[in-house]
Design a protein around this motif. Structure first.
Motif, PDB file in Angstrom:
ATOM      1  N   ASP A 199       0.868  -1.175   0.000  1.00 25.40           N
ATOM      2  CA  ASP A 199       0.000   0.000   0.000  1.00 25.40           C
ATOM      3  C   ASP A 199       0.908   1.230   0.000  1.00 25.40           C
ATOM      4  O   ASP A 199       1.737   1.397   0.897  1.00 25.40           O
ATOM      5  N   HIS A 200       0.777   2.061  -1.025  1.00 23.14           N
ATOM      6  CA  HIS A 200       1.638   3.237  -1.132  1.00 23.14           C
ATOM      7  C   HIS A 200       0.881   4.351  -1.838  1.00 23.14           C
ATOM      8  O   HIS A 200       0.247   4.127  -2.863  1.00 23.14           O
ATOM      9  N   SER A 201       0.926   5.536  -1.258  1.00 24.94           N
ATOM     10  CA  SER A 201       0.249   6.692  -1.840  1.00 24.94           C
ATOM     11  C   SER A 201       1.261   7.604  -2.512  1.00 24.94           C
ATOM     12  O   SER A 201       2.202   8.081  -1.869  1.00 24.94           O
ATOM     13  N   LEU A 202       1.051   7.854  -3.791  1.00 27.18           N
ATOM     14  CA  LEU A 202       1.909   8.785  -4.522  1.00 27.18           C
ATOM     15  C   LEU A 202       1.714  10.213  -4.020  1.00 27.18           C
ATOM     16  O   LEU A 202       2.564  11.067  -4.233  1.00 27.18           O
ATOM     17  N   VAL A 203       0.594  10.444  -3.378  1.00 22.27           N
ATOM     18  CA  VAL A 203       0.261  11.786  -2.898  1.00 22.27           C
ATOM     19  C   VAL A 203       1.039  12.139  -1.638  1.00 22.27           C
ATOM     20  O   VAL A 203       1.490  13.272  -1.480  1.00 22.27           O
ATOM     21  N   SER A 204       1.216  11.182  -0.732  1.00 22.57           N
ATOM     22  CA  SER A 204       1.759  11.522   0.580  1.00 22.57           C
ATOM     23  C   SER A 204       2.963  10.701   1.025  1.00 22.57           C
ATOM     24  O   SER A 204       3.684  11.111   1.936  1.00 22.57           O
ATOM     25  N   ASP A 205       3.211   9.548   0.407  1.00 27.00           N
ATOM     26  CA  ASP A 205       4.298   8.695   0.861  1.00 27.00           C
ATOM     27  C   ASP A 205       5.628   9.035   0.176  1.00 27.00           C
ATOM     28  O   ASP A 205       5.648   9.661  -0.878  1.00 27.00           O
ATOM     29  N   ALA A 206       6.700   8.570   0.793  1.00 26.92           N
ATOM     30  CA  ALA A 206       8.042   8.881   0.300  1.00 26.92           C
ATOM     31  C   ALA A 206       8.583   7.753  -0.576  1.00 26.92           C
ATOM     32  O   ALA A 206       7.972   6.692  -0.704  1.00 26.92           O
ATOM     33  N   VAL A 207       9.749   7.999  -1.155  1.00 30.87           N
ATOM     34  CA  VAL A 207      10.455   6.976  -1.928  1.00 30.87           C
ATOM     35  C   VAL A 207      10.866   5.837  -0.994  1.00 30.87           C
ATOM     36  O   VAL A 207      11.261   6.078   0.144  1.00 30.87           O
ATOM     37  N   PHE A 208      10.778   4.599  -1.455  1.00 29.48           N
ATOM     38  CA  PHE A 208      11.094   3.448  -0.617  1.00 29.48           C
ATOM     39  C   PHE A 208      12.191   2.563  -1.199  1.00 29.48           C
ATOM     40  O   PHE A 208      12.645   1.620  -0.550  1.00 29.48           O
ATOM     41  N   ALA A 209      12.616   2.826  -2.443  1.00 22.48           N
ATOM     42  CA  ALA A 209      13.650   1.988  -3.062  1.00 22.48           C
ATOM     43  C   ALA A 209      14.297   2.724  -4.224  1.00 22.48           C
ATOM     44  O   ALA A 209      13.701   3.629  -4.809  1.00 22.48           O
ATOM     45  N   GLU A 210      15.517   2.315  -4.545  1.00 18.80           N
ATOM     46  CA  GLU A 210      16.193   2.810  -5.741  1.00 18.80           C
ATOM     47  C   GLU A 210      15.807   1.887  -6.886  1.00 18.80           C
ATOM     48  O   GLU A 210      16.001   0.681  -6.808  1.00 18.80           O
ATOM     49  N   THR A 211      15.245   2.434  -7.954  1.00 25.12           N
ATOM     50  CA  THR A 211      14.685   1.609  -9.020  1.00 25.12           C
ATOM     51  C   THR A 211      15.319   1.924 -10.377  1.00 25.12           C
ATOM     52  O   THR A 211      15.859   3.009 -10.592  1.00 25.12           O
ATOM     53  N   HIS A 212      15.226   0.961 -11.286  1.00 24.67           N
ATOM     54  CA  HIS A 212      15.788   1.103 -12.628  1.00 24.67           C
ATOM     55  C   HIS A 212      14.721   1.421 -13.671  1.00 24.67           C
ATOM     56  O   HIS A 212      15.018   2.019 -14.705  1.00 24.67           O
ATOM     57  N   LEU A 213      13.510   0.988 -13.401  1.00 22.13           N
ATOM     58  CA  LEU A 213      12.375   1.257 -14.291  1.00 22.13           C
ATOM     59  C   LEU A 213      11.145   1.507 -13.437  1.00 22.13           C
ATOM     60  O   LEU A 213      10.850   0.732 -12.524  1.00 22.13           O
ATOM     61  N   ILE A 214      10.450   2.602 -13.737  1.00 19.53           N
ATOM     62  CA  ILE A 214       9.160   2.885 -13.106  1.00 19.53           C
ATOM     63  C   ILE A 214       8.120   2.950 -14.210  1.00 19.53           C
ATOM     64  O   ILE A 214       8.286   3.678 -15.187  1.00 19.53           O
ATOM     65  N   SER A 215       7.070   2.176 -14.058  1.00 19.28           N
ATOM     66  CA  SER A 215       5.946   2.242 -14.996  1.00 19.28           C
ATOM     67  C   SER A 215       4.739   2.742 -14.224  1.00 19.28           C
ATOM     68  O   SER A 215       4.262   2.085 -13.294  1.00 19.28           O
ATOM     69  N   CYS A 216       4.292   3.919 -14.574  1.00 20.83           N
ATOM     70  CA  CYS A 216       3.126   4.537 -13.911  1.00 20.83           C
ATOM     71  C   CYS A 216       2.246   5.111 -15.010  1.00 20.83           C
ATOM     72  O   CYS A 216       2.401   6.255 -15.420  1.00 20.83           O
ATOM     73  N   ARG A 217       1.318   4.320 -15.492  1.00 21.87           N
ATOM     74  CA  ARG A 217       0.591   4.672 -16.701  1.00 21.87           C
ATOM     75  C   ARG A 217      -0.860   5.014 -16.396  1.00 21.87           C
ATOM     76  O   ARG A 217      -1.554   4.311 -15.679  1.00 21.87           O
ATOM     77  N   ASN A 218      -1.297   6.142 -16.957  1.00 19.19           N
ATOM     78  CA  ASN A 218      -2.684   6.591 -16.822  1.00 19.19           C
ATOM     79  C   ASN A 218      -3.067   6.841 -15.368  1.00 19.19           C
ATOM     80  O   ASN A 218      -4.169   6.523 -14.929  1.00 19.19           O
ATOM     81  N   VAL A 219      -2.133   7.414 -14.631  1.00 18.99           N
ATOM     82  CA  VAL A 219      -2.371   7.832 -13.248  1.00 18.99           C
ATOM     83  C   VAL A 219      -2.246   9.351 -13.138  1.00 18.99           C
ATOM     84  O   VAL A 219      -3.102  10.027 -12.558  1.00 18.99           O
ATOM     85  N   LEU A 220      -1.190   9.911 -13.726  1.00 14.96           N
ATOM     86  CA  LEU A 220      -0.938  11.350 -13.616  1.00 14.96           C
ATOM     87  C   LEU A 220      -2.069  12.196 -14.204  1.00 14.96           C
ATOM     88  O   LEU A 220      -2.295  13.326 -13.759  1.00 14.96           O
ATOM     89  N   ILE A 221      -2.785  11.651 -15.184  1.00 17.20           N
ATOM     90  CA  ILE A 221      -3.860  12.440 -15.807  1.00 17.20           C
ATOM     91  C   ILE A 221      -4.975  12.762 -14.830  1.00 17.20           C
ATOM     92  O   ILE A 221      -5.783  13.664 -15.079  1.00 17.20           O
ATOM     93  N   TYR A 222      -5.012  12.056 -13.704  1.00 17.56           N
ATOM     94  CA  TYR A 222      -6.064  12.307 -12.717  1.00 17.56           C
ATOM     95  C   TYR A 222      -5.616  13.268 -11.622  1.00 17.56           C
ATOM     96  O   TYR A 222      -6.366  13.546 -10.695  1.00 17.56           O
ATOM     97  N   PHE A 223      -4.375  13.780 -11.728  1.00 18.11           N
ATOM     98  CA  PHE A 223      -3.841  14.714 -10.737  1.00 18.11           C
ATOM     99  C   PHE A 223      -3.787  16.126 -11.318  1.00 18.11           C
ATOM    100  O   PHE A 223      -3.651  16.293 -12.529  1.00 18.11           O
ATOM    101  N   ASN A 224      -3.859  17.126 -10.435  1.00 16.53           N
ATOM    102  CA  ASN A 224      -3.646  18.488 -10.918  1.00 16.53           C
ATOM    103  C   ASN A 224      -2.146  18.724 -11.098  1.00 16.53           C
ATOM    104  O   ASN A 224      -1.319  17.881 -10.757  1.00 16.53           O
ATOM    105  N   ARG A 225      -1.782  19.871 -11.660  1.00 14.18           N
ATOM    106  CA  ARG A 225      -0.386  20.126 -12.020  1.00 14.18           C
ATOM    107  C   ARG A 225       0.549  20.076 -10.807  1.00 14.18           C
ATOM    108  O   ARG A 225       1.658  19.535 -10.882  1.00 14.18           O
TER     109      ARG A 225
END
Length: 279
Positions: A199-225
Motif C-alpha cells: 500500500d503506497h500513496s503517490l500523494v503523501s508517501d516517500a520513496v522506498f527503493a532505488e529503481t531502474h524502471l518505473i511504470s506509472c501509466r494513466n495515473v498522472l492524468i487524474y492529478f492536478n499540475r
C-alpha cells in the motif's frame, strides 16, 4: 441559479475531500476536479445520495464506507499489455540497457488489479531478466492489491490479453502462464514470487527503493499540475542515474517543472530517461 448550484457543489466537493483526508488519511484534494466529479457521480448513484454532503455523512459515520468508496475514487481500469507498442518499446529499446545491470528493481506505481505487473513479469521472463529482478507493485487501494496478488481475471478478458501480448512482441503463448476454471484464468504464482506488494500513496508517501524502471501509466492524468510535479519528483528521486520512466499514452513530462531532468527516450510511447548527474 445554476451558478449558485455550481458554487455550492464546489464547496461540498471540497468539504467531502477534506473529510476523507482528515478521517481516513486518503488525500484526493489535488486530484483533477473534472475526473473526481465523474467518478463521484457514479458513487452518489450507487449509494443513493443526491449530494456530496450526503455522501460525506455516510463516509464519516460508517467506517466501512471508505473501502467501498475507494474503487470510485481510484482508477481500476487496465488490461494486460495495454497499448502493446509501449511494451514492445520496453522490450526492444529499454531491455538492452537493463541487461547491463547485475540486478534490477522495477516499480509498477498504481498497479490496480495487477494487469501491468503481470505483463512486465512475463516480458522480463521472456527476455531472461526475471531472475535478477525485484518488482514493487503499489497502489492506494488495498482491495485492488489483493486482486493483483491473486492473479485471477475473468476468462472473457483473456482473448484481448492474448492479442495484446502478441502485438507486444511476445516470445511465447500467453496460455503458458495461466490455468482456467469456473470462468476464470489464474496466472502462475511463479510470476509473483519476486514481487513485493505494498500500500503506497503517490500523494503523501516517500520513496522506498532505488529503481531502474518505473511504470506509472494513466495515473498522472487524474492529478492536478501541483500533484503531478510532486509525483514526478518522487520518481526522479527513486530512479537510478539513467533509469527509465514509462507514462500513459495521454501523459507527458513536457509541462512538468521537472521536465529538464529527463530526456525523451521514446516520446511516441512516453518513455523517459533520467538525465545523468550534472546534466
Amino acid at each position: 441559479m445554476s451558478s449558485e448550484v455550481s458554487e455550492t457543489e464546489k464547496i461540498e466537493l471540497s468539504l467531502f475531500l477534506e473529510a476523507i483526508y482528515r478521517k481516513y488519511h486518503y488525500d484526493f484534494r489535488n486530484y483533477s476536479p473534472a475526473s473526481l466529479k465523474r467518478r463521484l457521480a457514479q458513487a452518489k448513484d450507487h449509494f443513493g445520495c443526491e449530494s456530496y454532503s450526503q455522501l460525506q455523512h455516510l463516509a464519516l459515520h460508517d467506517s466501512t464506507m471508505v473501502s467501498q468508496l475507494l474503487p470510485f475514487l481510484t482508477v481500476q481500469v487496465s488490461d494486460m499489455f495495454r497499448d502493446p507498442e509501449y511494451f514492445r518499446a520496453i522490450r526492444e529499446k529499454v531491455v538492452p540497457h537493463l541487461r547491463t545491470y547485475p540486478s534490477l528493481k522495477v516499480w509498477v506505481a498504481g498497479c490496480s488489479a495487477g494487469e501491468e505487473l503481470h505483463s512486465l513479469a512475463i516480458l522480463f521472463r521472456e527476455e531472461g531478466l526475471e531472475s535478477r529482478t525485484i518488482f514493487y507493485a503499489t497502489d492506494i487501494n488495498t482491495e485492488a492489491l489483493k486482486k493483483a496478488e491473486s492473479g485471477v481475471y475473468d476468462l472473457n478478458r483473456i482473448a484481448l490479453f492474448t492479442e495484446n501480448h502478441r502485438k507486444s512482441g511476445g516470445k511465447s503463448s500467453l496460455s503458458e502462464y495461466y490455468t482456467t476454471g469456473y470462468g476464470r484464468a489464474k496466472f502462475d504464482q511463479s510470476l509473483r514470487e519476486r514481487t513485493v506488494f505494498s500500500d503506497h500513496s503517490l500523494v503523501s508517501d516517500a520513496v522506498f527503493a532505488e529503481t531502474h524502471l518505473i511504470s506509472c501509466r494513466n495515473v498522472l492524468i487524474y492529478f492536478n499540475r501541483e500533484l503531478q510535479n510532486r509525483v514526478v519528483g518522487l520518481f526522479h528521486e527513486s530512479l537510478v542515474r539513467r533509469g527509465f520512466l514509462g507514462l500513459g499514452s495521454k501523459e507527458s513530462l513536457r509541462f512538468s517543472s521537472l521536465a529538464d531532468r529527463f530526456s525523451e527516450f521514446d516520446l511516441s510511447e512516453r518513455i523517459y530517461q533520467k538525465e545523468g548527474e550534472g546534466v
